[in-house]
Design a protein around this motif. Structure first.
Motif, PDB file in Angstrom:
ATOM      1  N   PRO A  91       0.804  -1.231   0.000  1.00 26.12           N
ATOM      2  CA  PRO A  91       0.000   0.000   0.000  1.00 26.12           C
ATOM      3  C   PRO A  91       0.834   1.277   0.000  1.00 26.12           C
ATOM      4  CG  PRO A  91      -0.898  -1.595   1.552  1.00 26.12           C
ATOM      5  CD  PRO A  91       0.401  -2.156   1.076  1.00 26.12           C
ATOM      6  N   MET A  92       1.992   1.256   0.708  1.00 26.94           N
ATOM      7  CA  MET A  92       2.771   2.494   0.823  1.00 26.94           C
ATOM      8  C   MET A  92       3.448   2.926  -0.473  1.00 26.94           C
ATOM      9  SD  MET A  92       4.433  -0.331   2.060  1.00 26.94           S
ATOM     10  CE  MET A  92       4.280  -0.288   3.830  1.00 26.94           C
ATOM     11  N   VAL A  93       3.517   2.026  -1.461  1.00 23.94           N
ATOM     12  CA  VAL A  93       4.141   2.391  -2.744  1.00 23.94           C
ATOM     13  C   VAL A  93       3.150   2.310  -3.904  1.00 23.94           C
ATOM     14  CG1 VAL A  93       6.447   1.699  -2.017  1.00 23.94           C
ATOM     15  CG2 VAL A  93       4.956   0.030  -3.147  1.00 23.94           C
ATOM     16  N   ALA A  94       1.926   1.893  -3.617  1.00 24.99           N
ATOM     17  CA  ALA A  94       0.944   1.677  -4.682  1.00 24.99           C
ATOM     18  C   ALA A  94       0.541   2.964  -5.392  1.00 24.99           C
ATOM     19  CB  ALA A  94      -0.297   0.984  -4.114  1.00 24.99           C
ATOM     20  N   GLU A  95       0.805   4.117  -4.780  1.00 16.76           N
ATOM     21  CA  GLU A  95       0.452   5.391  -5.404  1.00 16.76           C
ATOM     22  C   GLU A  95       1.653   6.075  -6.037  1.00 16.76           C
ATOM     23  OE1 GLU A  95      -2.671   6.275  -5.652  1.00 16.76           O
ATOM     24  OE2 GLU A  95      -3.233   4.469  -4.538  1.00 16.76           O
ATOM     25  N   ASP A  96       2.836   5.482  -5.888  1.00 23.72           N
ATOM     26  CA  ASP A  96       4.040   6.078  -6.459  1.00 23.72           C
ATOM     27  C   ASP A  96       4.105   5.767  -7.952  1.00 23.72           C
ATOM     28  OD1 ASP A  96       6.862   7.273  -5.962  1.00 23.72           O
ATOM     29  OD2 ASP A  96       7.245   5.417  -7.070  1.00 23.72           O
ATOM     30  N   GLU A  97       4.112   6.794  -8.788  1.00 19.89           N
ATOM     31  CA  GLU A  97       4.005   6.600 -10.233  1.00 19.89           C
ATOM     32  C   GLU A  97       5.161   5.785 -10.797  1.00 19.89           C
ATOM     33  OE1 GLU A  97       3.402  10.219 -12.334  1.00 19.89           O
ATOM     34  OE2 GLU A  97       1.523  10.715 -11.309  1.00 19.89           O
ATOM     35  N   GLU A  98       6.387   6.065 -10.352  1.00 20.24           N
ATOM     36  CA  GLU A  98       7.539   5.335 -10.878  1.00 20.24           C
ATOM     37  C   GLU A  98       7.463   3.861 -10.493  1.00 20.24           C
ATOM     38  OE1 GLU A  98      12.330   4.971 -10.215  1.00 20.24           O
ATOM     39  OE2 GLU A  98      11.420   6.960 -10.065  1.00 20.24           O
ATOM     40  N   THR A  99       7.074   3.584  -9.242  1.00 19.85           N
ATOM     41  CA  THR A  99       6.962   2.197  -8.785  1.00 19.85           C
ATOM     42  C   THR A  99       5.898   1.451  -9.567  1.00 19.85           C
ATOM     43  OG1 THR A  99       7.666   2.824  -6.556  1.00 19.85           O
ATOM     44  CG2 THR A  99       6.512   0.721  -6.794  1.00 19.85           C
ATOM     45  N   VAL A 100       4.765   2.104  -9.799  1.00 21.85           N
ATOM     46  CA  VAL A 100       3.675   1.472 -10.554  1.00 21.85           C
ATOM     47  C   VAL A 100       4.121   1.172 -11.986  1.00 21.85           C
ATOM     48  CG1 VAL A 100       1.355   1.831 -11.491  1.00 21.85           C
ATOM     49  CG2 VAL A 100       1.858   2.466  -9.123  1.00 21.85           C
ATOM     50  N   ARG A 101       4.834   2.107 -12.616  1.00 22.55           N
ATOM     51  CA  ARG A 101       5.330   1.879 -13.978  1.00 22.55           C
ATOM     52  C   ARG A 101       6.326   0.727 -14.013  1.00 22.55           C
ATOM     53  NH1 ARG A 101       5.583   7.606 -14.273  1.00 22.55           N
ATOM     54  NH2 ARG A 101       7.852   7.526 -13.944  1.00 22.55           N
ATOM     55  N   MET A 102       7.218   0.671 -13.030  1.00 21.39           N
ATOM     56  CA  MET A 102       8.201  -0.405 -12.985  1.00 21.39           C
ATOM     57  C   MET A 102       7.530  -1.757 -12.768  1.00 21.39           C
ATOM     58  SD  MET A 102      11.329   1.269 -10.797  1.00 21.39           S
ATOM     59  CE  MET A 102      12.137  -0.328 -10.698  1.00 21.39           C
ATOM     60  N   PHE A 103       6.481  -1.773 -11.963  1.00 22.18           N
ATOM     61  CA  PHE A 103       5.764  -3.017 -11.691  1.00 22.18           C
ATOM     62  C   PHE A 103       5.090  -3.534 -12.957  1.00 22.18           C
ATOM     63  CE2 PHE A 103       2.340  -5.481  -9.476  1.00 22.18           C
ATOM     64  CZ  PHE A 103       3.175  -6.313  -8.741  1.00 22.18           C
ATOM     65  N   ALA A 104       4.447  -2.626 -13.694  1.00 18.59           N
ATOM     66  CA  ALA A 104       3.815  -3.016 -14.951  1.00 18.59           C
ATOM     67  C   ALA A 104       4.861  -3.461 -15.971  1.00 18.59           C
ATOM     68  CB  ALA A 104       2.992  -1.847 -15.507  1.00 18.59           C
ATOM     69  N   GLU A 105       6.033  -2.797 -15.978  1.00 17.50           N
ATOM     70  CA  GLU A 105       7.112  -3.174 -16.890  1.00 17.50           C
ATOM     71  C   GLU A 105       7.649  -4.560 -16.537  1.00 17.50           C
ATOM     72  OE1 GLU A 105      10.066  -2.257 -20.013  1.00 17.50           O
ATOM     73  OE2 GLU A 105       7.949  -1.933 -19.592  1.00 17.50           O
ATOM     74  N   GLU A 106       7.741  -4.865 -15.238  1.00 17.12           N
ATOM     75  CA  GLU A 106       8.175  -6.200 -14.824  1.00 17.12           C
ATOM     76  C   GLU A 106       7.247  -7.267 -15.400  1.00 17.12           C
ATOM     77  OE1 GLU A 106       8.709  -8.974 -10.815  1.00 17.12           O
ATOM     78  OE2 GLU A 106       8.136  -6.869 -10.605  1.00 17.12           O
TER      79      GLU A 106
END
Length: 286
Positions: free
Chosen positions: A26-41
């Motif tokens: 939850p603490m990183v779910a709103e971070d745009e860079e983290t979300v983009r990296m997760f989708a890229e993974e």
């Protein structure tokens, strides 16, 4: 950044299978860079179809809108846990099995490095986060590389800012620590650091402070034979070669390293197939 859960996926009729679900915290779910990296993974790993890479089945979002990656479930443990289990008992992992693990790991990594895009163009994936925790060992003796969350697919623009280091610093190659440039040989150095740790039960860089790790970057790596005199001299030379400070002095590819390690194993009489590794994993997990 994320947690991994075991789950059951159901389909038509009586179809079902055990899967792993990786979900952003939850603490990183709103971070745009983290979300983009997760989708890229999810995107990158789904395109890497190889028996030594954990497979991705789906990418979706939960009721709160957090990303979920549905992946292959590997029943076993990671290499880091195997190393710790042996360190507790003071028993070395047999060098032929460490070598066999390295060969399988390199086969998966080589498939990522040789990836081609939908147009047939070379589009290597650089993992950038090869650590013992990201090498999974199953109770059936399979070896699988996982966690491409820090990876860089060469057919896509970089997601992170230039000069940003991604991965675990103790396993970063000297040139990556220095200028942040990742390449196939950067990944190979990380494989060497992982294998060094598996052979000796001690990390190559036994430091966590960034300043000390930067200070160690240009030092020549010690030989595994300083700790393991049972390791063949030829194998010690291979590990030393992949840990060279200058990337130009390392093997050119994962395949080259597979060939070299396989040649060492051919001179060994004992079994190095899935069964002895499976027994080792089951014993460490019990």
């Amino acid at each position: 950044m994320a947690t991994v859960w075991m789950a059951r996926m159901h389909g038509q009729g009586d179809f079902s299978r055990t899967v792993a679900i990786k979900r952003l915290l939850p603490m990183v779910a709103e971070d745009e860079e983290t979300v983009r990296m997760f989708a890229e993974e999810a995107r990158v790993t789904s395109e890497l179809n190889h028996p030594n890479i954990v497979q991705v089945y789906d990418f979706m979002r939960d009721e709160a809108g957090r990303g979920l990656i549905v992946m292959e479930w590997v029943d076993g443990l990671d290499l880091g846990r195997l190393i710790r289990a042996h360190a507790r008992t003071g028993t070395m992992i047999p060098w032929p099995l460490v070598t066999a693990i390295g060969i399988e790991l390199l086969r998966g990594l080589g498939a990522a490095h040789r990836r081609v895009d939908a147009h047939g163009n070379q589009a290597a994936v650089i993992h950038r986060d090869i650590t013992p925790a990201n090498v999974l060992l199953s109770v059936s003796g399979a070896v699988k590389l996982t966690d491409f969350g820090m990876s860089r697919a060469m057919d896509r623009a970089t997601i992170t800012a230039p000069g940003t280091l991604k991965g675990k610093m103790p396993y970063m190659a000297p040139e990556y620590l220095g200028v942040g440039e990742a390449s196939e040989r950067t990944d190979l150095w990380s494989v060497g650091a992982v294998l060094f740790e598996a052979f000796t039960l001690e990390p190559l860089r036994n430091e966590t402070a960034p300043t000390k790790i930067f200070g160690m970057a240009s030092r020549e790596a010690p030989s595994v034979r300083e700790t393991r005199d049972d390791v063949p001299e030829s194998l010690g030379e291979i590990i030393a070669g992949v840990l060279e400070v200058n990337p130009a002095d390392r093997p050119e590819s994962a395949r080259e390293l597979v060939v070299a390690l396989s040649a060492v194993l051919r001179e060994h009489d004992g079994p190095t197939d899935e069964e002895p590794l499976a027994e080792l994993v089951r014993a460490a997990r019990s």
